[in-house]
Design a protein around this motif. Structure first.
Motif, mmCIF file in Angstrom:
data_model
loop_
_atom_site.group_PDB
_atom_site.id
_atom_site.type_symbol
_atom_site.label_atom_id
_atom_site.label_comp_id
_atom_site.label_asym_id
_atom_site.label_seq_id
_atom_site.Cartn_x
_atom_site.Cartn_y
_atom_site.Cartn_z
ATOM 1 N N SER A 32 -5.076 3.917 39.507
ATOM 2 C CA SER A 32 -6.187 4.491 38.755
ATOM 3 C C SER A 32 -6.002 5.996 38.565
ATOM 4 O O SER A 32 -6.183 6.528 37.455
ATOM 5 N N LEU A 33 -5.605 6.707 39.624
ATOM 6 C CA LEU A 33 -5.382 8.144 39.527
ATOM 7 C C LEU A 33 -4.184 8.447 38.614
ATOM 8 O O LEU A 33 -4.201 9.405 37.844
ATOM 9 N N TRP A 38 -1.835 10.688 33.686
ATOM 10 C CA TRP A 38 -0.569 10.418 33.002
ATOM 11 C C TRP A 38 -0.306 11.375 31.837
ATOM 12 O O TRP A 38 0.822 11.834 31.634
ATOM 13 N N ASP A 39 -1.330 11.693 31.088
ATOM 14 C CA ASP A 39 -1.144 12.562 29.927
ATOM 15 C C ASP A 39 -0.793 13.998 30.322
ATOM 16 O O ASP A 39 -0.346 14.780 29.480
ATOM 17 N N GLN A 40 -0.975 14.338 31.594
ATOM 18 C CA GLN A 40 -0.603 15.677 32.074
ATOM 19 C C GLN A 40 0.862 15.748 32.495
ATOM 20 O O GLN A 40 1.394 16.840 32.677
ATOM 21 N N LEU A 41 1.503 14.589 32.655
ATOM 22 C CA LEU A 41 2.867 14.557 33.174
ATOM 23 C C LEU A 41 3.876 14.842 32.074
ATOM 24 O O LEU A 41 3.817 14.252 30.988
ATOM 25 N N VAL A 42 4.800 15.736 32.351
ATOM 26 C CA VAL A 42 5.878 16.016 31.406
ATOM 27 C C VAL A 42 6.797 14.795 31.346
ATOM 28 O O VAL A 42 7.274 14.315 32.378
ATOM 29 N N GLY A 43 7.025 14.263 30.141
ATOM 30 C CA GLY A 43 7.863 13.075 29.978
ATOM 31 C C GLY A 43 7.087 11.776 29.998
ATOM 32 O O GLY A 43 7.663 10.702 29.825
ATOM 33 N N GLY A 44 5.777 11.857 30.175
ATOM 34 C CA GLY A 44 4.970 10.640 30.271
ATOM 35 C C GLY A 44 4.901 9.833 28.985
ATOM 36 O O GLY A 44 4.625 8.637 29.006
ATOM 37 N N SER A 45 5.152 10.483 27.848
ATOM 38 C CA SER A 45 5.073 9.782 26.564
ATOM 39 C C SER A 45 6.412 9.175 26.133
ATOM 40 O O SER A 45 6.489 8.532 25.081
ATOM 41 N N ASP A 46 7.462 9.359 26.949
ATOM 42 C CA ASP A 46 8.769 8.805 26.597
ATOM 43 C C ASP A 46 8.700 7.284 26.494
ATOM 44 O O ASP A 46 7.981 6.630 27.257
ATOM 45 N N GLY A 47 9.478 6.739 25.572
ATOM 46 C CA GLY A 47 9.529 5.282 25.424
ATOM 47 C C GLY A 47 8.244 4.668 24.925
ATOM 48 O O GLY A 47 8.023 3.464 25.061
ATOM 49 N N GLY A 48 7.352 5.510 24.344
ATOM 50 C CA GLY A 48 6.090 4.981 23.832
ATOM 51 C C GLY A 48 5.054 4.692 24.901
ATOM 52 O O GLY A 48 4.041 4.041 24.640
ATOM 53 N N MET A 49 5.288 5.195 26.140
ATOM 54 C CA MET A 49 4.332 4.942 27.217
ATOM 55 C C MET A 49 3.051 5.732 26.986
ATOM 56 O O MET A 49 3.063 6.872 26.516
ATOM 57 N N LYS A 50 1.924 5.113 27.324
ATOM 58 C CA LYS A 50 0.617 5.753 27.239
ATOM 59 C C LYS A 50 -0.180 5.410 28.486
ATOM 60 O O LYS A 50 0.076 4.406 29.155
ATOM 61 N N ALA A 51 -1.142 6.250 28.797
ATOM 62 C CA ALA A 51 -1.929 6.066 30.015
ATOM 63 C C ALA A 51 -2.610 4.703 30.051
ATOM 64 O O ALA A 51 -2.654 4.034 31.097
#
Length: 216
Positions: A32-33, A38-51
């Protein structure tokens, strides 16, 4: 007092914990945390990943300070007809606020379609051509030229790779069967077009598989 961000809360939760895996309750709290920060993490959007793709889908979570690692099932290929999902492995550096997709593997979701036996199909089509038969699966262009209507034999009702593999195997088998009776692929024509190089045997329209129409 300044309210802590989800990433700071995640750090405070994990930092006192030695290297380990987690109980179900711990897993749910961390997941949950993680989704919240997730949107604050650098690289979190790689590969189309979303929170929003994290909740309820994280597997095999482990903690080895400062990295939190986990696997997650992605369904992009399934939407396109694949029977396999991609399993992505992520490493989150909680201290530095980065997320890295380190590797991936395939997970079989549905059993593979049984392999199509193309031998009897090729024999059937070769027989129609040999006998000059009128049939919806073949189109006569001339007495010595015929086009196989592959879409009526192996339709596009399965994943593209499956259909392509079936058609390729049928093409090889059919070309072999037809070569035995003097019919060969015509390179300059459209795909699945065959030409008789030794004009012998019945001409098309001598035999038909179509049912006679009733008169009114």
């Amino acid at each position: 007092m300044t309210e802590q961000t989800p990433l700071q809360q995640l750090r405070d939760l994990l930092n006192p914990v030695p290297e380990s895996t987690f109980s179900r309750d711990q897993h749910d709290e961390i997941e949950s945390l993680l989704a919240c920060c997730w949107d604050q993490l650098v690289g979190g959007s790689d590969g189309g990943m979303k929170a929003e793709k994290l909740s309820g889908r994280i597997e095999n979570m482990t903690w080895s300070p400062p990295q939190l690692t986990f696997e997650i099932e992605r369904h992009g290929g399934v939407v396109l007809g694949s029977k396999r999902a991609e399993m992505q492995k992520w490493a989150v550096d909680v201290e530095h606020g980065t997320a890295t997709c380190t590797e991936g593997r395939a997970r079989q979701l549905y059993p593979n379609t049984p392999k199509l036996n193309v031998v009897p199909i090729a024999e059937d089509i070769a027989g129609l051509i040999s006998n000059g038969t009128l049939d919806p699966r073949i189109r006569w262009i001339g007495a010595n030229l015929v086009k196989v209507e592959i879409g009526k034999i192996i339709p596009m009702n399965s994943p593209k790779d499956t259909v392509r593999g079936r058609r390729d195997r049928l093409k090889v088998q059919l070309a072999h069967n037809l070569s035995l009776i003097g019919w060969y692929p015509r390179p300059s024509s459209a795909p699945w077009t065959f030409e008789r190089q030794s004009p012998t045997g019945p001409l098309p329209s001598m035999v038909t598989t179509e049912k006679p129409r009733r008169s009114h």
